[in-house]
Write a protein that holds these residues in place. Structure first.
Motif, PDB file in Angstrom:
ATOM      1  N   PHE A  33      36.161  26.798 144.734  1.00 54.60           N
ATOM      2  CA  PHE A  33      37.215  27.258 145.599  1.00 54.60           C
ATOM      3  C   PHE A  33      38.236  28.022 145.239  1.00 54.60           C
ATOM      4  CE2 PHE A  33      34.979  24.753 148.921  1.00 54.60           C
ATOM      5  CZ  PHE A  33      34.705  23.357 148.134  1.00 54.60           C
ATOM      6  N   TRP A  34      38.697  28.805 145.881  1.00 50.09           N
ATOM      7  CA  TRP A  34      40.175  29.636 145.588  1.00 50.09           C
ATOM      8  C   TRP A  34      40.950  29.349 146.532  1.00 50.09           C
ATOM      9  CZ3 TRP A  34      41.374  31.619 140.967  1.00 50.09           C
ATOM     10  CH2 TRP A  34      40.185  31.992 139.971  1.00 50.09           C
ATOM     11  N   TYR A  35      42.188  28.943 146.191  1.00 45.10           N
ATOM     12  CA  TYR A  35      43.257  28.346 147.102  1.00 45.10           C
ATOM     13  C   TYR A  35      44.490  29.335 146.657  1.00 45.10           C
ATOM     14  CZ  TYR A  35      40.620  24.301 148.508  1.00 45.10           C
ATOM     15  OH  TYR A  35      39.853  23.635 149.146  1.00 45.10           O
ATOM     16  N   ARG A  36      45.326  29.407 147.757  1.00 51.37           N
ATOM     17  CA  ARG A  36      46.636  30.055 147.397  1.00 51.37           C
ATOM     18  C   ARG A  36      47.687  29.044 147.920  1.00 51.37           C
ATOM     19  NH1 ARG A  36      48.071  35.763 150.330  1.00 51.37           N
ATOM     20  NH2 ARG A  36      48.247  34.462 152.282  1.00 51.37           N
ATOM     21  N   GLN A  41      54.425  24.564 150.143  1.00 49.97           N
ATOM     22  CA  GLN A  41      53.668  24.673 151.412  1.00 49.97           C
ATOM     23  C   GLN A  41      52.254  24.026 150.764  1.00 49.97           C
ATOM     24  OE1 GLN A  41      54.333  26.178 154.489  1.00 49.97           O
ATOM     25  NE2 GLN A  41      56.273  26.112 153.361  1.00 49.97           N
ATOM     26  N   SER A  42      51.177  24.004 151.755  1.00 44.08           N
ATOM     27  CA  SER A  42      50.010  23.274 151.488  1.00 44.08           C
ATOM     28  C   SER A  42      49.015  24.387 150.709  1.00 44.08           C
ATOM     29  CB  SER A  42      49.472  22.770 152.641  1.00 44.08           C
ATOM     30  OG  SER A  42      48.267  22.312 152.655  1.00 44.08           O
ATOM     31  N   LEU A  43      47.971  23.883 150.454  1.00 47.45           N
ATOM     32  CA  LEU A  43      47.014  24.919 149.708  1.00 47.45           C
ATOM     33  C   LEU A  43      46.160  25.521 151.047  1.00 47.45           C
ATOM     34  CD1 LEU A  43      47.218  21.969 148.028  1.00 47.45           C
ATOM     35  CD2 LEU A  43      45.546  23.334 146.387  1.00 47.45           C
ATOM     36  N   THR A  44      45.950  26.913 151.060  1.00 43.85           N
ATOM     37  CA  THR A  44      45.494  27.691 151.674  1.00 43.85           C
ATOM     38  C   THR A  44      44.004  28.234 151.037  1.00 43.85           C
ATOM     39  OG1 THR A  44      47.352  28.347 153.013  1.00 43.85           O
ATOM     40  CG2 THR A  44      45.294  29.533 153.276  1.00 43.85           C
ATOM     41  N   LEU A  45      42.827  27.804 151.737  1.00 47.33           N
ATOM     42  CA  LEU A  45      41.609  28.219 151.441  1.00 47.33           C
ATOM     43  C   LEU A  45      41.588  29.774 151.267  1.00 47.33           C
ATOM     44  CD1 LEU A  45      38.895  27.300 150.142  1.00 47.33           C
ATOM     45  CD2 LEU A  45      38.037  27.028 152.292  1.00 47.33           C
ATOM     46  N   ILE A  46      41.009  30.344 150.381  1.00 46.51           N
ATOM     47  CA  ILE A  46      41.020  31.907 150.545  1.00 46.51           C
ATOM     48  C   ILE A  46      39.386  31.993 150.633  1.00 46.51           C
ATOM     49  CG2 ILE A  46      40.911  34.055 149.098  1.00 46.51           C
ATOM     50  CD1 ILE A  46      43.568  33.097 147.436  1.00 46.51           C
ATOM     51  N   ALA A  47      38.659  31.506 149.661  1.00 43.39           N
ATOM     52  CA  ALA A  47      37.173  31.684 149.982  1.00 43.39           C
ATOM     53  C   ALA A  47      36.471  30.593 149.194  1.00 43.39           C
ATOM     54  CB  ALA A  47      36.890  32.944 149.153  1.00 43.39           C
ATOM     55  N   ILE A  90      51.330  30.868 144.261  1.00 45.90           N
ATOM     56  CA  ILE A  90      50.283  30.233 143.082  1.00 45.90           C
ATOM     57  C   ILE A  90      48.816  30.247 143.525  1.00 45.90           C
ATOM     58  CG2 ILE A  90      49.908  28.031 141.928  1.00 45.90           C
ATOM     59  CD1 ILE A  90      52.883  27.351 142.475  1.00 45.90           C
ATOM     60  N   TYR A  91      47.873  30.694 142.679  1.00 48.56           N
ATOM     61  CA  TYR A  91      46.601  30.735 143.149  1.00 48.56           C
ATOM     62  C   TYR A  91      45.878  29.823 142.041  1.00 48.56           C
ATOM     63  CZ  TYR A  91      47.793  35.099 145.372  1.00 48.56           C
ATOM     64  OH  TYR A  91      48.183  35.946 146.479  1.00 48.56           O
ATOM     65  N   LEU A  92      45.001  28.733 142.990  1.00 53.71           N
ATOM     66  CA  LEU A  92      44.393  27.755 142.218  1.00 53.71           C
ATOM     67  C   LEU A  92      42.851  27.925 142.406  1.00 53.71           C
ATOM     68  CD1 LEU A  92      46.746  25.479 143.841  1.00 53.71           C
ATOM     69  CD2 LEU A  92      46.344  24.906 141.496  1.00 53.71           C
ATOM     70  N   CYS A  93      42.116  27.881 141.184  1.00 47.48           N
ATOM     71  CA  CYS A  93      40.685  27.582 141.192  1.00 47.48           C
ATOM     72  C   CYS A  93      40.518  26.102 141.418  1.00 47.48           C
ATOM     73  CB  CYS A  93      39.766  28.450 140.590  1.00 47.48           C
ATOM     74  SG  CYS A  93      40.060  27.686 138.818  1.00 47.48           S
TER      75      CYS A  93
END
Lengths: 116, 110
Positions: A33-36, A41-47, A90-93
């Motif tokens: 998963f990739w999140y922003r 704030q919370s983690l928002t799912l990108i894809a 911040i982008y998180l995998c």
């Protein structure tokens, strides 16, 4: 458990440019998963990026803006295209580790992007 | 799709208890709980699967009511190390997506 290496850890970019974030996992995982996450704030799912299939994008995120590659079970990239200051985040995998039967998510350390 | 957590923030003294709630509008297959400290990635606490189970380790436990699509995290006899932001994570029956809740900031003071 899974160890995830994410690069770059941080970058400062100019408006209109693109940046590719790499995510390397030390073991084979199917689900990634990739999140922003905006500060505070919370983690928002990108894809969701599963190997062997096209990435599935969430509402508000499109492939032209956030193209994702998943060439194998240990690696993925997220590109942030034509960046604007609103992309500063911040982008998180994250990977879904099923080996221990818990299905917990493991995260990379994140890539902090600042767009000027 | 994003689950809603309550409260948004809570401040505790060491030794006090807290409850964090997570509510979803979608039918859930599982609920996870994570804690994130400032500048770090989220860390897994526990997972609850459909079936109404309750889990716990040390002084942190959680419950999952699948009929109400709600989960609660219970922190007892809080310690300074409990400080951080807590997120529930939810997985629905329909797909592989994994959504995080709105988050609860918990601060434990001496």
């Amino acid at each position: 458990s899974a160890v995830i290496s994410q690069k770059p850890s941080r970058d400062i970019c100019q408006r209109g440019t693109s940046l590719t974030i790499q995510c390397q996992v030390d073991s084979q995982v199917t689900m990634m998963f990739w999140y922003r996450q905006q500060p505070g704030q919370s983690l928002t799912l990108i894809a969701t990026a599963n190997q062997g299939s096209e990435a599935t994008y969430e509402s508000g995120f499109v492939i032209d803006k956030f193209p994702i590659s998943r060439p194998n079970l240990t690696f993925s990239t997220l590109t942030v295209s034509n960046m604007s200051p609103e992309d500063s985040s911040i982008y998180l995998c994250s990977v879904r580790w099923q080996g221990a039967g818990t299905g917990e998510l493991f995260f990379g350390e994140g890539s902090r992007l600042t767009v000027l | 799709q994003q689950p809603v957590q309550s409260p948004q923030a809570v401040i505790l003294r060491e030794g006090e208890d807290a409850v964090i709630n997570c509510s979803s509008s979608k039918a859930l297959y599982s609920v996870h709980w994570y804690r994130q400290k400032h500048g770090e990635a989220p860390v897994f606490l526990m997972i609850l699967l459909k079936g109404g189970e309750q889990k716990g380790h040390d002084k942190i436990s959680a419950s999952f009511n699948e009929k109400k699509q709600q989960s609660s995290l219970y922190l007892t006899a809080s310690q300074l190390s409990y400080s951080g932001t807590y997120f529930c994570g939810t997985e629905t029956n329909t797909g592989n997506q994994f959504y995080f809740g709105t988050g609860t900031s918990l601060t434990v003071i001496p």
